[in-house]
Design an enzyme around this catalytic site. Structure first.
Site, PDB file in Angstrom:
ATOM      1  N   ASN A   8       0.872  -1.186   0.000  1.00 14.18           N
ATOM      2  CA  ASN A   8       0.000   0.000   0.000  1.00 14.18           C
ATOM      3  C   ASN A   8       0.898   1.222   0.000  1.00 14.18           C
ATOM      4  OD1 ASN A   8      -1.821   2.038   0.469  1.00 14.18           O
ATOM      5  ND2 ASN A   8      -2.172   1.502   2.625  1.00 14.18           N
ATOM      6  N   LYS A  10       0.008   4.276  -0.214  1.00  9.93           N
ATOM      7  CA  LYS A  10      -0.636   5.462   0.374  1.00  9.93           C
ATOM      8  C   LYS A  10      -0.439   6.672  -0.563  1.00  9.93           C
ATOM      9  CE  LYS A  10       0.406   3.527   4.862  1.00  9.93           C
ATOM     10  NZ  LYS A  10       0.182   3.656   6.261  1.00  9.93           N
ATOM     11  N   HIS A  92      -9.520   1.361   4.707  1.00  8.34           N
ATOM     12  CA  HIS A  92      -8.254   1.523   5.449  1.00  8.34           C
ATOM     13  C   HIS A  92      -8.506   2.458   6.632  1.00  8.34           C
ATOM     14  CE1 HIS A  92      -4.128   2.540   6.434  1.00  8.34           C
ATOM     15  NE2 HIS A  92      -3.748   1.501   5.720  1.00  8.34           N
ATOM     16  N   GLU A  94      -6.871   4.773   7.812  1.00  6.16           N
ATOM     17  CA  GLU A  94      -6.590   6.189   7.540  1.00  6.16           C
ATOM     18  C   GLU A  94      -7.773   6.856   6.852  1.00  6.16           C
ATOM     19  OE1 GLU A  94      -2.814   5.691   5.558  1.00  6.16           O
ATOM     20  OE2 GLU A  94      -1.923   5.019   7.452  1.00  6.16           O
ATOM     21  N   GLU A 162      -5.667  -4.851  10.588  1.00  8.30           N
ATOM     22  CA  GLU A 162      -4.594  -3.883  10.803  1.00  8.30           C
ATOM     23  C   GLU A 162      -4.859  -3.099  12.084  1.00  8.30           C
ATOM     24  OE1 GLU A 162      -2.610  -2.634   6.919  1.00  8.30           O
ATOM     25  OE2 GLU A 162      -4.467  -1.516   7.013  1.00  8.30           O
ATOM     26  N   GLY A 168       2.511   2.021  10.729  1.00  5.46           N
ATOM     27  CA  GLY A 168       3.534   3.059  10.607  1.00  5.46           C
ATOM     28  C   GLY A 168       4.267   3.396  11.896  1.00  5.46           C
ATOM     29  N   SER A 207       3.189  -2.383  10.299  1.00  5.85           N
ATOM     30  CA  SER A 207       4.631  -2.472  10.554  1.00  5.85           C
ATOM     31  C   SER A 207       5.231  -3.827  10.204  1.00  5.85           C
ATOM     32  CB  SER A 207       4.956  -2.092  12.010  1.00  5.85           C
ATOM     33  OG  SER A 207       4.615  -0.741  12.243  1.00  5.85           O
TER      34      SER A 207
HETATM   35  C1  PEP Z   1      -0.775   0.132   5.861  1.00 10.80           C
HETATM   36  O1  PEP Z   1      -0.678   1.233   5.354  1.00 10.80           O
HETATM   37  O2  PEP Z   1      -1.775  -0.549   5.620  1.00 10.80           O
HETATM   38  C2  PEP Z   1       0.323  -0.356   6.704  1.00 10.80           C
HETATM   39  C3  PEP Z   1       0.217  -1.542   7.232  1.00 10.80           C
HETATM   40  O3  PEP Z   1       1.377   0.483   6.861  1.00 10.80           O
HETATM   41  P1  PEP Z   1       2.794   0.099   7.552  1.00 10.80           P
HETATM   42  O4  PEP Z   1       3.225  -1.222   6.966  1.00 10.80           O
HETATM   43  O5  PEP Z   1       3.703   1.212   7.171  1.00 10.80           O
HETATM   44  O6  PEP Z   1       2.557  -0.014   9.012  1.00 10.80           O
END
Ligand code: PEP
Length: 248
Positions: A8, A10, A92, A94, A162, A168, A207
């Site tokens: 992803n 973003k 997501h 976000e 998630e 992040g 992460s």
């Molecule tokens: C994500 O954006 O779905 C995500 C898991 O980000 P990260 O791997 O950077 O934590």
């Protein structure tokens, strides 16, 4: 089940990054015998990237639930598909937080994407406050129940668990917490969709990187990963695919 590893990007990437997308696609073909992979990139790059890489799965990060209309700034599932996308993320965290998206919105988006033939990854996850309050299972199972459409099937739907606090941040949950959550999601999917619920991929996201991927992907019912930061370059993404290939 084959592992499914999805990046992803973003809100990262301009035309200068098309070369990196190409590098990721080329690298991913070395693992294609045992691992399914895809990259969800900014909508502005999909058309150009899919023209260069027609064999690689490139997707969007969101879609509108309507086909067209007065929705300034939005991108519909038809538009993603028209640009060459084969999948999209919806829900997501976000977007749930930043754009106030509800489970009903996400369900509508997932349906809109499925109707035009896109594969869909519905994202769910609890905040740190919710986990600390002992509500993680209730919150996540509620999101799955309300955001997954009634016609869900393994040939088009995946779920990404998630934890919001792991995205992040460099923090990941204990493996027992991941196992508990993925097991509970699986149980709900089988309860609702019968045997096919066993075939719906449940990805872990938050992460995941080259160092922890092998451990996370070995947890029961972790069928792959949704990866943000570590999907931005082929060099960082490759160890995750390698771990997925080894875990088969
Ligand atoms: C994500 O954006 O779905 C995500 C898991 O980000 P990260 O791997 O950077 O934590």
């Amino acid at each position: 089940m084959r592992k499914y590893i999805v990046g992803n990007w973003k809100m990262n990437g301009t035309s200068a990054d098309l070369k990196e997308i190409e590098a990721i696609a080329t690298m991913s073909t070395s693992y294609a015998v045992s691992v399914d992979s895809a990259l969800c990139i900014p909508a502005t790059l999909i058309d150009r990237a899919t023209s260069r890489l027609p064999e690689f799965n490139l997707g969007g990060q969101d879609c509108h639930m309507n086909v067209s209309g007065a929705h300034t700034g939005c991108v519909s599932a038809v538009m993603l598909s028209d640009a060459g996308a084969t999948l999209t993320l919806v829900g997501h965290s976000e977007r749930r937080a930043g754009q106030n998206e509800s489970d009903a919105d996400i369900r509508g988006k997932a349906t809109a994407a499925q109707v035009v033939g896109l594969k869909v990854i519905i994202c769910v996850g609890e905040t740190l406050e919710e986990r600390d309050a002992g509500q993680a299972l209730d919150i996540v199972l509620g999101q799955v129940e309300k955001s997954v459409p009634d016609n869900a099937a393994s040939d088009w739907l995946s779920i990404a668990y998630e934890p919001v606090w792991a995205i992040g941040t460099g923090r990941i949950p204990d493996d027992s917490d991941v196992a508990e959550m993925h097991g509970a999601i699986r149980e709900q999917l089988v309860g609702r969709f019968g045997a096919d619920g066993n075939n719906i991929s449940i990805l872990y996201g938050g992460s995941m990187n080259g160092e922890n991927a092998a451990m996370l992907l070995a947890i029961p019912n972790v069928d792959g990963g949704l990866i943000g930061g570590a999907s931005l370059t082929a060099a960082k993404f490759e160890p995750i695919l390698a771990a997925a290939a080894k875990s088969c």
